[in-house]
Design a protein around this motif. Structure first.
Motif, PDB file in Angstrom:
ATOM      1  N   LEU A 104       0.824  -1.206   0.000  1.00 54.42           N
ATOM      2  CA  LEU A 104       0.000   0.000   0.000  1.00 54.42           C
ATOM      3  C   LEU A 104       0.862   1.261   0.000  1.00 54.42           C
ATOM      4  O   LEU A 104       0.517   2.258  -0.644  1.00 54.42           O
ATOM      5  N   GLU A 105       1.992   1.213   0.694  1.00 55.67           N
ATOM      6  CA  GLU A 105       2.913   2.355   0.692  1.00 55.67           C
ATOM      7  C   GLU A 105       3.455   2.602  -0.711  1.00 55.67           C
ATOM      8  O   GLU A 105       3.485   3.745  -1.185  1.00 55.67           O
ATOM      9  N   TRP A 106       3.898   1.543  -1.376  1.00 55.60           N
ATOM     10  CA  TRP A 106       4.498   1.718  -2.699  1.00 55.60           C
ATOM     11  C   TRP A 106       3.462   2.100  -3.739  1.00 55.60           C
ATOM     12  O   TRP A 106       3.768   2.833  -4.676  1.00 55.60           O
ATOM     13  N   LYS A 107       2.223   1.634  -3.582  1.00 59.49           N
ATOM     14  CA  LYS A 107       1.167   2.046  -4.493  1.00 59.49           C
ATOM     15  C   LYS A 107       0.804   3.523  -4.268  1.00 59.49           C
ATOM     16  O   LYS A 107       0.307   4.191  -5.182  1.00 59.49           O
ATOM     17  N   THR A 108       1.046   4.033  -3.066  1.00 59.04           N
ATOM     18  CA  THR A 108       0.858   5.459  -2.805  1.00 59.04           C
ATOM     19  C   THR A 108       1.957   6.265  -3.490  1.00 59.04           C
ATOM     20  O   THR A 108       1.695   7.298  -4.114  1.00 59.04           O
ATOM     21  N   ARG A 109       3.206   5.801  -3.365  1.00 61.69           N
ATOM     22  CA  ARG A 109       4.338   6.518  -3.949  1.00 61.69           C
ATOM     23  C   ARG A 109       4.350   6.409  -5.471  1.00 61.69           C
ATOM     24  O   ARG A 109       4.630   7.383  -6.171  1.00 61.69           O
ATOM     25  N   TRP A 110       4.074   5.201  -5.985  1.00 64.59           N
ATOM     26  CA  TRP A 110       4.186   4.939  -7.419  1.00 64.59           C
ATOM     27  C   TRP A 110       2.941   4.164  -7.871  1.00 64.59           C
ATOM     28  O   TRP A 110       2.965   2.929  -7.979  1.00 64.59           O
ATOM     29  N   PRO A 111       1.842   4.871  -8.121  1.00 69.57           N
ATOM     30  CA  PRO A 111       0.566   4.195  -8.423  1.00 69.57           C
ATOM     31  C   PRO A 111       0.629   3.238  -9.609  1.00 69.57           C
ATOM     32  O   PRO A 111      -0.116   2.257  -9.652  1.00 69.57           O
ATOM     33  N   GLY A 112       1.516   3.493 -10.566  1.00 66.88           N
ATOM     34  CA  GLY A 112       1.591   2.636 -11.737  1.00 66.88           C
ATOM     35  C   GLY A 112       2.460   1.406 -11.569  1.00 66.88           C
ATOM     36  O   GLY A 112       2.602   0.612 -12.501  1.00 66.88           O
ATOM     37  N   ALA A 113       3.040   1.228 -10.379  1.00 68.24           N
ATOM     38  CA  ALA A 113       3.955   0.108 -10.154  1.00 68.24           C
ATOM     39  C   ALA A 113       3.251  -1.238 -10.316  1.00 68.24           C
ATOM     40  O   ALA A 113       2.092  -1.402  -9.928  1.00 68.24           O
ATOM     41  N   GLU A 114       3.977  -2.184 -10.891  1.00 75.56           N
ATOM     42  CA  GLU A 114       3.547  -3.574 -10.904  1.00 75.56           C
ATOM     43  C   GLU A 114       4.276  -4.273  -9.768  1.00 75.56           C
ATOM     44  O   GLU A 114       5.508  -4.199  -9.678  1.00 75.56           O
ATOM     45  N   ILE A 115       3.533  -4.922  -8.882  1.00 77.95           N
ATOM     46  CA  ILE A 115       4.126  -5.500  -7.682  1.00 77.95           C
ATOM     47  C   ILE A 115       3.816  -6.990  -7.615  1.00 77.95           C
ATOM     48  O   ILE A 115       2.668  -7.409  -7.772  1.00 77.95           O
ATOM     49  N   VAL A 116       4.855  -7.768  -7.392  1.00 75.36           N
ATOM     50  CA  VAL A 116       4.705  -9.198  -7.119  1.00 75.36           C
ATOM     51  C   VAL A 116       5.109  -9.404  -5.669  1.00 75.36           C
ATOM     52  O   VAL A 116       6.218  -9.034  -5.263  1.00 75.36           O
ATOM     53  N   CYS A 117       4.211  -9.935  -4.854  1.00 70.17           N
ATOM     54  CA  CYS A 117       4.541 -10.105  -3.435  1.00 70.17           C
ATOM     55  C   CYS A 117       4.367 -11.561  -3.003  1.00 70.17           C
ATOM     56  O   CYS A 117       3.445 -12.255  -3.427  1.00 70.17           O
ATOM     57  N   PHE A 118       5.290 -11.983  -2.164  1.00 69.94           N
ATOM     58  CA  PHE A 118       5.323 -13.343  -1.631  1.00 69.94           C
ATOM     59  C   PHE A 118       5.073 -13.294  -0.132  1.00 69.94           C
ATOM     60  O   PHE A 118       5.690 -12.492   0.583  1.00 69.94           O
ATOM     61  N   GLU A 119       4.196 -14.165   0.347  1.00 72.19           N
ATOM     62  CA  GLU A 119       3.959 -14.302   1.783  1.00 72.19           C
ATOM     63  C   GLU A 119       3.589 -15.753   2.074  1.00 72.19           C
ATOM     64  O   GLU A 119       2.557 -16.244   1.604  1.00 72.19           O
ATOM     65  N   PRO A 120       4.428 -16.473   2.856  1.00 73.33           N
ATOM     66  CA  PRO A 120       4.153 -17.892   3.105  1.00 73.33           C
ATOM     67  C   PRO A 120       3.128 -18.169   4.193  1.00 73.33           C
ATOM     68  O   PRO A 120       2.441 -19.193   4.141  1.00 73.33           O
ATOM     69  N   ASP A 121       3.033 -17.283   5.201  1.00 77.34           N
ATOM     70  CA  ASP A 121       2.112 -17.524   6.309  1.00 77.34           C
ATOM     71  C   ASP A 121       0.675 -17.560   5.775  1.00 77.34           C
ATOM     72  O   ASP A 121       0.207 -16.583   5.189  1.00 77.34           O
ATOM     73  N   PRO A 122      -0.053 -18.664   5.962  1.00 82.11           N
ATOM     74  CA  PRO A 122      -1.391 -18.773   5.347  1.00 82.11           C
ATOM     75  C   PRO A 122      -2.382 -17.750   5.874  1.00 82.11           C
ATOM     76  O   PRO A 122      -3.262 -17.303   5.130  1.00 82.11           O
ATOM     77  N   PHE A 123      -2.252 -17.366   7.134  1.00 81.68           N
ATOM     78  CA  PHE A 123      -3.198 -16.414   7.720  1.00 81.68           C
ATOM     79  C   PHE A 123      -2.855 -14.986   7.327  1.00 81.68           C
ATOM     80  O   PHE A 123      -3.736 -14.194   6.990  1.00 81.68           O
TER      81      PHE A 123
END
Length: 241
Positions: free
Chosen positions: A54-73
């Motif tokens: 959310l921070e990076w989408k605020t700074r750079w709205p056009g950014a394409e972001i791939v995010c990894f998170e292993p914790d299922p919850f």
């Protein structure tokens, strides 16, 4: 699920202490790079519930972001935050990044209202008295940077940093800027150390700045005794070209 406002977005969460900690952390996140185009590719390894996205989408709205998170919850909340705010051009992957494509044990406070800070596939960092264990998928990061330049790579993966950087060493020249939060204990420095990781970054042409990171919200306070017992420390490495 609870919610608060963050950068004009709805931030959903289950654990208020952890969410507020991550908001304070991103407020202090160093601004040491600026993308050179309107649609930079950012890869967020260890995205947790999505505060950094959310921070990076605020700074750079056009950014394409791939995010990894292993914790299922944590991943469920991450995806809910992207959906609730209708965030475009974000791909959420429920997996850890590592040097293999297989399932591995994952240790920590793994529960619906758990504090996912400190959860890890590295037992030296994540396996503590009273922690839970589950199995999670791992993905090789090299598969995601093989054919496209990366404006910014964030690695905050609780002790698996060196194995990932070793796996992508031949592709690091595609990365313009990098943030690595190195997690070390007395037992893990032989395979995950800030000194060795800094050398990997310098060998690939990065200018590197290092600083210790053990502020009040780096990890839950109830882990203070554990940190002292195992010699745990965190170091920020900032790399740019």
């Amino acid at each position: 699920m609870q919610r608060m406002k963050f950068r004009g977005y709805k931030l959903l969460f289950e654990n208020r202490e952890a969410a507020e900690s991550m908001v304070r952390q991103i407020d202090e996140f160093p601004s040491f790079f600026t993308p050179t185009d309107d649609r930079p590719l950012i890869i967020d390894c260890g995205a947790n519930i999505g505060v950094s996205v959310l921070e990076w989408k605020t700074r750079w709205p056009g950014a394409e972001i791939v995010c990894f998170e292993p914790d299922p919850f944590a991943f469920k909340i991450l995806q809910a935050n992207m959906d609730a705010n209708d965030i475009p051009s974000v791909r959420c992957i429920n997996a850890a990044v590592s040097d293999c494509d297989e399932q591995v044990p994952f240790y920590g406070d793994v529960s619906v209202r758990g504090d996912a800070r400190g959860n890890s596939i590295d037992p030296a960092w994540g396996q503590r008295d009273g922690t839970a264990q589950t199995m999670v998928k791992c993905k090789r990061l090299s598969n995601y940077i093989a054919e496209r330049d990366v404006a910014f790579l964030k690695l905050d993966i609780e002790g698996a940093e060196q194995r990932v950087l070793t796996e992508i060493a031949g592709q690091l020249d595609r990365v313009a800027a990098i943030y690595v939060e190195v997690h070390e204990t007395d037992d893990s420095t032989q395979y995950n150390s800030s000194a060795q990781i800094e050398q990997i970054l310098r060998d690939s042409g990065f200018c590197v700045e290092a600083e210790s990171r053990f502020d009040d919200h780096a990890l839950p306070r109830h882990l203070d005794a554990w940190k002292n017992r195992v010699g745990a420390k965190q170091v920020q490495l900032l790399g740019w070209r």
